[in-house]
Design a protein around this motif. Structure first.
Motif: not given
Length: 443
Positions: A226-233, A261-265
């Protein structure tokens, strides 16, 4: 029948019997439809039916008498010919008047299965100079057999059929190799290596598309996904901060991006070389926090496995320590199975360390667990073996997770694959807690 003496191993034992039964059925049908005034034809049919049924009764009694005195297939012979080879599919025809034919039909097909102790006992039995012949129960996995009911399939895999009820077995003549008790490093069967040119492939866009499809399909994502999806989005799709899913899962109550989320972004920005100096410093701070967390996990597992400090371990096992440092950076929590499961089955860094440090031969260490069983696969293949195990056990895993309970399989009921038995523990939330082989074959 009709003066022909039959033996239970004759090649076309039931052919004539089936033909006569068909003749009787046709005669009875014609008789039921024949007018009462057609006396001559009715008398002929009645006499024919009586004669045929006498022959059928005599044939059945003769076959049953022979089967009470001897049988064609023993438990040991079935194992030696088929069961000792991994996933060897066979087609079985039961004797027509047997209990198994009455319960399951005359023909079934599947793969013979054994509990751990049964396989060990049969291995011992077929190694003897005089192999015993036992008329006993044999289990078979007929999950691919469309004509059997779920109840029949369950009966066959949990209890089995009587080996002496078999009339004939058909199997392919493809070359087979025995993997049970095989020593050394193994290859996963039926592996096809496909070389792919990664040029112009963007893994982040691929992940974004994959997670997006799963969300559309109503699938459950684990927290990291979920975090990765949000960060990439947020990085790849400007304006996505207004999407309901991202708003609900990507921000805290103050409207600030969640740390993961910030990490994956930022990770996506770094991959695209589109990151500012300030963002790079921020990313390094997040990495340092994750580093501390994962080093603590490494210390904990090393302490449990060797009773050594991290410093001692680094000095005594520099190569393994180096591999752990790579994993600290590279490992990502991920779903191992999410299709048709109650909740995604996943592993995290703690589960990864537990599995690899204790049971990966390439990371073999001394200490409390130096005699633990080791995987007979290279480090890169262990994850695939785990996914194969989960796929095979999916129905049983679902049963437990639906009840909100942990799933465990071990001991005599452990999973058998490619010559090894495996123990698996999955927590009620879907996290893989433990996975390991149960034997160390030796020469």
């Amino acid at each position: 029948m009709f003066g022909i003496k039959s033996k239970i191993n004759d090649g076309m034992l039931y052919l004539l019997n089936d033909m006569v039964e068909n003749q009787v059925a046709n005669a009875k049908k014609e008789l039921s439809e024949l007018p009462e005034e057609n006396i001559e034809r009715r008398e002929f049919l009645t006499a024919q039916i009586a004669a045929y049924e006498t022959q059928l009764k005599s044939f059945k009694e003769d076959i049953e008498k022979q089967l009470s005195e001897k049988f064609q297939f023993s438990v040991e012979e079935l194992y030696a010919m088929y069961g000792q080879y991994d996933r060897k599919y066979i087609s079985i025809e039961f004797h027509k008047f047997s209990e198994s034919a009455a319960k399951f039909g005359r023909n079934i097909g599947g793969v013979l299965t054994y509990y751990k102790k049964e396989r060990e006992a049969l291995e011992d039995a077929i190694s003897k100079e005089n192999v015993p012949r036992t008329n006993g129960l044999v289990k078979i996995d007929c999950s691919k057999h469309e004509k059997l009911s779920d109840e029949q399939k369950k009966e066959l895999i949990e209890n089995g059929f009587v080996s002496g009820d078999i009339y004939e077995v058909l199997a392919s003549d493809f070359p087979v190799a025995k993997s049970y008790n095989q020593t050394g490093i193994k290859e996963i069967p039926n592996t096809i290596t496909v070389n792919v040119d990664p040029t112009d492939f963007d893994p982040n866009r691929a992940y974004l598309w994959l997670y997006g499809q799963r969300i559309k399909n109503g699938d459950i994502l684990i927290e990291d996904e979920i975090s990765k999806f949000c960060g990439l989005s947020l990085y790849l799709q400007p304006g996505s901060e207004n999407y309901d899913y991202v708003k609900e899962n990507g921000f805290d109550e103050n409207g600030q991006r969640l740390p993961k989320v910030r990490f994956f972004e930022l990770e996506a920005k770094l991959y695209a070389t589109d990151i500012t100096k300030e963002e790079l410093l921020e990313f390094n701070e997040i990495l340092q926090a994750r580093k501390v967390e994962r080093i603590e996990a490494i210390k904990k597992e090393i302490k449990r496995s060797t009773n050594k400090s991290l410093e001692q371990f680094q000095e005594e096992y520099p190569d393994i320590y180096s591999e752990l440092q790579k994993s600290r950076v590279q490992f990502e929590t991920e779903s191992l199975e999410y299709h048709e499961v109650v909740t995604p089955i996943y592993w995290d860094y703690e589960g990864f360390l537990h599995i690899y440090l204790r049971h990966c031969d390439e990371l073999a260490i001394e200490g409390h667990f130096e005699n633990k069983t080791k995987f007979q696969y290279t480090q890169k293949d262990i994850k695939r073996i785990l996914k194969i195990a989960i796929e095979d056990l999916k129905p049983k895993i679902n049963e437990k997770l639906k009840e909100g309970k942990d799933f465990r399989i071990y001991g005599d009921r452990s999973l058998y694959f490619n010559g090894n038995h495996y123990s698996l523990h999955i927590l009620a939330d879907g996290r893989v807690a433990a996975f390991h082989p149960m034997e160390n074959p030796t020469e």
